[in-house]
Scaffold this active site. Structure first.
Site, mmCIF file in Angstrom:
data_model
loop_
_atom_site.group_PDB
_atom_site.id
_atom_site.type_symbol
_atom_site.label_atom_id
_atom_site.label_comp_id
_atom_site.label_asym_id
_atom_site.label_seq_id
_atom_site.Cartn_x
_atom_site.Cartn_y
_atom_site.Cartn_z
ATOM 1 N N GLU A 40 0.848 -1.201 0.000
ATOM 2 C CA GLU A 40 0.000 0.000 0.000
ATOM 3 C C GLU A 40 0.881 1.248 0.000
ATOM 4 O O GLU A 40 1.919 1.273 0.662
ATOM 5 C CB GLU A 40 -0.879 -0.044 1.253
ATOM 6 C CG GLU A 40 -2.261 0.497 1.061
ATOM 7 C CD GLU A 40 -3.113 -0.248 0.051
ATOM 8 O OE1 GLU A 40 -3.246 0.265 -1.079
ATOM 9 O OE2 GLU A 40 -3.638 -1.331 0.360
ATOM 10 N N HIS A 41 0.469 2.253 -0.742
ATOM 11 C CA HIS A 41 1.240 3.506 -0.868
ATOM 12 C C HIS A 41 2.665 3.244 -1.377
ATOM 13 O O HIS A 41 3.587 3.993 -1.080
ATOM 14 C CB HIS A 41 1.290 4.270 0.467
ATOM 15 C CG HIS A 41 -0.041 4.843 0.850
ATOM 16 N ND1 HIS A 41 -0.510 6.032 0.351
ATOM 17 C CD2 HIS A 41 -1.014 4.366 1.665
ATOM 18 C CE1 HIS A 41 -1.713 6.276 0.856
ATOM 19 N NE2 HIS A 41 -2.047 5.272 1.641
ATOM 20 N N GLY A 64 -17.736 2.318 -5.495
ATOM 21 C CA GLY A 64 -17.104 3.229 -4.545
ATOM 22 C C GLY A 64 -16.690 2.601 -3.231
ATOM 23 O O GLY A 64 -16.494 3.293 -2.246
ATOM 24 N N ALA A 65 -16.554 1.261 -3.188
ATOM 25 C CA ALA A 65 -16.191 0.589 -1.933
ATOM 26 C C ALA A 65 -14.701 0.244 -1.893
ATOM 27 O O ALA A 65 -14.234 -0.394 -0.959
ATOM 28 C CB ALA A 65 -17.021 -0.679 -1.750
ATOM 29 N N GLY A 66 -13.972 0.642 -2.925
ATOM 30 C CA GLY A 66 -12.540 0.338 -2.941
ATOM 31 C C GLY A 66 -12.217 -0.925 -3.715
ATOM 32 O O GLY A 66 -11.098 -1.411 -3.700
ATOM 33 N N LEU A 67 -13.220 -1.494 -4.409
ATOM 34 C CA LEU A 67 -12.976 -2.697 -5.215
ATOM 35 C C LEU A 67 -12.797 -2.344 -6.683
ATOM 36 O O LEU A 67 -12.680 -3.200 -7.534
ATOM 37 C CB LEU A 67 -14.133 -3.690 -5.059
ATOM 38 C CG LEU A 67 -14.359 -4.173 -3.649
ATOM 39 C CD1 LEU A 67 -15.375 -5.286 -3.627
ATOM 40 C CD2 LEU A 67 -13.060 -4.671 -3.063
ATOM 41 N N GLU A 122 -9.741 7.382 -16.971
ATOM 42 C CA GLU A 122 -9.933 8.021 -15.648
ATOM 43 C C GLU A 122 -9.304 9.423 -15.647
ATOM 44 O O GLU A 122 -9.904 10.374 -15.168
ATOM 45 C CB GLU A 122 -9.277 7.180 -14.542
ATOM 46 C CG GLU A 122 -9.821 5.768 -14.428
ATOM 47 C CD GLU A 122 -10.801 5.560 -13.270
ATOM 48 O OE1 GLU A 122 -11.051 6.494 -12.493
ATOM 49 O OE2 GLU A 122 -11.321 4.426 -13.163
ATOM 50 N N ASP A 153 -5.228 -0.753 -10.619
ATOM 51 C CA ASP A 153 -6.595 -1.280 -10.707
ATOM 52 C C ASP A 153 -6.887 -1.870 -12.081
ATOM 53 O O ASP A 153 -7.439 -2.960 -12.210
ATOM 54 C CB ASP A 153 -7.612 -0.175 -10.408
ATOM 55 C CG ASP A 153 -7.450 0.368 -9.000
ATOM 56 O OD1 ASP A 153 -6.705 -0.229 -8.214
ATOM 57 O OD2 ASP A 153 -8.073 1.405 -8.701
ATOM 58 N N TYR A 199 -2.759 12.983 0.996
ATOM 59 C CA TYR A 199 -1.982 12.189 0.030
ATOM 60 C C TYR A 199 -0.795 12.985 -0.492
ATOM 61 O O TYR A 199 0.321 12.491 -0.577
ATOM 62 C CB TYR A 199 -2.854 11.739 -1.145
ATOM 63 C CG TYR A 199 -3.989 10.872 -0.698
ATOM 64 C CD1 TYR A 199 -3.758 9.595 -0.199
ATOM 65 C CD2 TYR A 199 -5.293 11.348 -0.719
ATOM 66 C CE1 TYR A 199 -4.790 8.807 0.253
ATOM 67 C CE2 TYR A 199 -6.339 10.563 -0.258
ATOM 68 C CZ TYR A 199 -6.075 9.301 0.225
ATOM 69 O OH TYR A 199 -7.114 8.526 0.683
HETATM 70 P P1 ADP Z 1 -14.727 2.507 -7.382
HETATM 71 O O1 ADP Z 1 -13.844 2.577 -6.188
HETATM 72 O O2 ADP Z 1 -15.773 1.442 -7.223
HETATM 73 O O3 ADP Z 1 -13.960 2.406 -8.655
HETATM 74 P P2 ADP Z 1 -15.424 5.032 -8.527
HETATM 75 O O4 ADP Z 1 -16.088 6.227 -7.962
HETATM 76 O O5 ADP Z 1 -14.059 5.165 -9.080
HETATM 77 O O6 ADP Z 1 -15.504 3.903 -7.411
HETATM 78 O O7 ADP Z 1 -16.309 4.448 -9.709
HETATM 79 C C1 ADP Z 1 -17.689 4.281 -9.548
HETATM 80 C C2 ADP Z 1 -18.393 4.800 -10.783
HETATM 81 O O8 ADP Z 1 -18.197 3.877 -11.880
HETATM 82 C C3 ADP Z 1 -19.881 4.890 -10.601
HETATM 83 O O9 ADP Z 1 -20.250 6.132 -10.037
HETATM 84 C C4 ADP Z 1 -20.397 4.733 -12.027
HETATM 85 O O10 ADP Z 1 -20.284 5.924 -12.752
HETATM 86 C C5 ADP Z 1 -19.398 3.724 -12.616
HETATM 87 N N1 ADP Z 1 -19.903 2.354 -12.399
HETATM 88 C C6 ADP Z 1 -19.315 1.392 -11.668
HETATM 89 N N2 ADP Z 1 -20.046 0.256 -11.660
HETATM 90 C C7 ADP Z 1 -21.132 0.522 -12.395
HETATM 91 C C8 ADP Z 1 -22.303 -0.248 -12.765
HETATM 92 N N3 ADP Z 1 -22.479 -1.499 -12.332
HETATM 93 N N4 ADP Z 1 -23.220 0.355 -13.548
HETATM 94 C C9 ADP Z 1 -23.047 1.628 -13.968
HETATM 95 N N5 ADP Z 1 -21.990 2.381 -13.663
HETATM 96 C C10 ADP Z 1 -21.045 1.855 -12.878
HETATM 97 MG MG MG Z 2 -12.534 3.848 -9.304
#
Ligand code: ADP
Ligand code: MG
Length: 380
Positions: free
Chosen positions: A33-34, A120-123, A159, A171, A221
């Protein structure tokens, strides 16, 4: 109905025919990490939570795409420079643009997609989404001529250029290169990578999501990065990848106590990744777990990117006898990743839920993960 059938049904409903199915996975990072911005190692793997898309060339100059999870439709022309308004569609638009920019081919297509990677859970659901489309468009329109690293870079550039997220390559790398039962050690300096077997028989890998995210005012960061760069400069190395504890200790009186702790974490973390690789080859999951706890301790006490909630989850894991547990990701909230013996799993989850709820007023979310293949074509 499983995700495949749901997508297939929706595709027929919207576009009347059938397309080809593709999937790409979310990811975990077991340790490291980091370390990416310090030229060190990360150690990710793809998981059994995926984004899946059904796609079919449509013979027109347009992309028409439906998101099942968001219940929303977007379309855009392939010669348009303006990104669609919906943020979810920008990931797909960006992937198309980035392929075209590199001289690849993208023709009009129809798509329906859905996923079970938590957002948005970090996966890294966003990397799963980009990698799924990058892989699919490479297969459908480029005869798979774009190499896998370039596919990962296409996601990363998406991104950067279309979603405003200045991320590293891990990722997308994990999402594209992931292989069942294997983790990958990626050298963030040379970009060399190696697969290591991951067969944690008798254990589960489980993420405990605190569902908290502390927004900090003073850009932690950038401050961490600046500390690392200052120490590297003082030690006369390009990045902390090339520093040792002996070098750091010899310079201790010339640097601040804070910079010392930050650099100490990075130097020790590099070694921990290497130790975990050796331990996996030997099938020694106790050592893997011990290093995970050490990483947590370092992130909490030396790098100072933990928070009360994550330290609390780590303490519960330790008290329950969990083999390994640590913060996963940037810190200040999000998940812990835990390596848990099967027989302790139910007890640990029950304790984590009850005690966290009692203290913070909500339960953490639990995600079991299995190390799986990354981007791929899916048979119907
Ligand atoms: P994460 O940590 O999961 O990557 P992000 O904020 O970087 O979180 O990315 C999440 C975004 O990716 C969502 O807000 C959406 O725009 C897009 N996204 C991810 N999964 C889906 C899905 N199953 N359907 C539609 N959009 C998705
Ligand atoms: Mg992301």
């Amino acid at each position: 109905m499983d995700i495949k059938e749901t997508i297939n049904k929706k595709f027929k409903e919207r576009f009347g025919e059938e397309g080809t199915l593709f999937a790409s996975a979310g990811r975990i990072n077991l340790i490291g990490e980091h370390t990416d911005y310090n030229g060190g190692f990360v150690f990710p793997g793809a998981i059994d939570k995926v984004i899946m898309a059904e796609i079919r060339p449509n013979g027109i100059d347009k992309v028409r795409v439906f998101s099942i999870d968001i219940n929303d439709y977007a379309e855009f022309g392939l010669n348009e420079e303006n990104a669609p308004e919906q943020s979810w569609a920008r990931y797909i638009f960006g992937v198309c643009r980035e392929i075209i920019k590199r001289g690849g081919s993208v023709k009009g297509f129809d798509a329906v997609f859905a996923g079970n990677v938590p957002l948005g859970a970090g996966l890294s659901s966003s990397a799963a989404l980009e990698s799924c489309f990058a892989f699919a468009l490479n297969d459908l329109f480029n005869g798979n001529a774009i190499d896998k690293f370039e596919l990962a870079r296409i996601g990363q550039s998406t991104e950067h250029n279309y979603c405003g997220v200045n991320c590293g390559i891990m990722d997308q790398f994990a999402s594209v290169f992931g292989k069942k039962d294997h983790l990958m050690r990626l050298d963030c300096r040379s970009m060399e990578y190696e697969y290591f077997p991951f067969h944690p028989e008798g254990h589960k890998l489980v993420l405990v999501d605190s569902v908290v995210k502390h927004e900090l005012a003073d850009s932690p960061y950038n401050k961490r990065r600046a500390s690392c760069e200052r120490v590297a400069k003082r030690l006369g190395v390009e990045t902390l990848r090339d520093a040792t504890m002996e070098m750091l200790n010899a310079a201790k009186s010339d640097i601040t106590a804070e910079d010392y702790l930050r650099a100490k974490f990075v130097i020790e973390e590099k070694q921990r990744v290497l130790d975990v690789c050796d331990a996996l080859v030997a099938g020694d999951y106790e050592t893997v777990g011990a290093r995970m706890y050490e990483t947590h301790h370092g992130l909490s006490k030396d790098y100072e990117v933990s928070c009360e909630e994550l330290d609390f989850l780590n303490d519960i894991a330790r008290e329950c006898g969990v083999t390994g547990s640590r913060i996963m990701g940037g810190g200040f909230g999000g998940c812990t990743i835990n390596l848990v013996k099967d027989e302790l799993y139910d007890h640990f989850i029950a304790e984590a839920k009850a005690r966290f709820n009692e203290r913070y007023g909500h339960e953490p979310k639990i995600y079991d993960v299995i190390i799986s293949d990354g981007a791929r074509r899916v048979e119907k």
